[in-house]
Design a protein around this motif. Structure first.
Motif, short mmCIF file in Angstrom:
data_model
loop_
_atom_site.label_atom_id
_atom_site.label_comp_id
_atom_site.label_asym_id
_atom_site.label_seq_id
_atom_site.Cartn_x
_atom_site.Cartn_y
_atom_site.Cartn_z
N TRP A 15 7.07 -13.69 -10.24
CA TRP A 15 7.19 -13.48 -8.80
C TRP A 15 6.09 -12.60 -8.26
N LEU A 16 5.64 -12.90 -7.05
CA LEU A 16 4.79 -12.02 -6.27
C LEU A 16 5.76 -11.16 -5.46
N ALA A 17 5.62 -9.84 -5.56
CA ALA A 17 6.62 -8.97 -4.95
C ALA A 17 5.98 -7.72 -4.35
N LEU A 18 6.74 -7.08 -3.46
CA LEU A 18 6.37 -5.78 -2.91
C LEU A 18 7.06 -4.72 -3.75
N ASP A 19 6.31 -3.72 -4.20
CA ASP A 19 6.86 -2.64 -5.02
C ASP A 19 6.93 -1.37 -4.19
N TYR A 20 8.14 -0.97 -3.85
CA TYR A 20 8.39 0.20 -3.01
C TYR A 20 8.66 1.47 -3.83
N SER A 23 6.26 4.23 -2.42
CA SER A 23 6.25 4.44 -0.97
C SER A 23 7.20 3.45 -0.30
N LEU A 24 8.03 3.94 0.61
CA LEU A 24 8.95 3.07 1.34
C LEU A 24 8.27 2.40 2.54
N THR A 25 7.06 2.86 2.91
CA THR A 25 6.38 2.31 4.08
C THR A 25 5.09 1.58 3.73
N ASP A 26 4.55 1.78 2.54
CA ASP A 26 3.28 1.15 2.17
C ASP A 26 3.35 0.67 0.72
N PRO A 27 4.07 -0.43 0.48
CA PRO A 27 4.30 -0.88 -0.90
C PRO A 27 3.06 -1.48 -1.56
N VAL A 41 -0.42 -4.96 -10.92
CA VAL A 41 -0.71 -4.62 -9.53
C VAL A 41 -1.80 -5.56 -9.01
N VAL A 42 -1.50 -6.27 -7.93
CA VAL A 42 -2.45 -7.17 -7.28
C VAL A 42 -3.25 -6.40 -6.22
N ALA A 43 -2.56 -5.53 -5.49
CA ALA A 43 -3.20 -4.70 -4.47
C ALA A 43 -2.41 -3.40 -4.34
N ASN A 44 -3.10 -2.31 -4.07
CA ASN A 44 -2.45 -1.01 -3.97
C ASN A 44 -1.64 -0.82 -2.69
N THR A 45 -1.93 -1.65 -1.66
CA THR A 45 -1.16 -1.62 -0.42
C THR A 45 -1.04 -3.05 0.11
N PHE A 46 -0.06 -3.27 0.97
CA PHE A 46 0.09 -4.60 1.58
C PHE A 46 -1.11 -4.92 2.47
N LYS A 47 -1.62 -3.92 3.16
CA LYS A 47 -2.80 -4.11 4.02
C LYS A 47 -4.00 -4.54 3.18
N GLU A 48 -4.19 -3.91 2.03
CA GLU A 48 -5.28 -4.30 1.11
C GLU A 48 -5.10 -5.74 0.65
#
Length: 70
Positions: A15-20, A23-27, A41-48
């Protein structure tokens, strides 16, 4: 998937997932394999992660042939 992860897309046990967990605001964006609990880790932040995505036209020509070369 762990308690601090939210799935975006996947198939079976991968799965591709967000890891909180940090951080609860920048997974982080991760790829996780649920059988063994391994993740990458694919990216250190969702914005990245979003900034690293390519437009369809950057990868495929009008006939659907791959034109992207690293």
């Amino acid at each position: 998937m762990g308690v601090h992860e939210s799935a975006l897309e996947g198939d079976g046990h991968t799965w591709l997932a967000l890891d909180y967990s940090d951080s609860l605001t920048d997974p982080k964006v991760i790829v996780t394999e649920t059988d063994d609990g391994n993740s990458l880790v694919v990216a250190n932040t969702f914005k990245e992660f979003l900034s690293s995505l390519l437009q369809y036209e950057e990868v495929y020509d009008l006939d659907g042939n791959i034109i992207y070369i690293e």
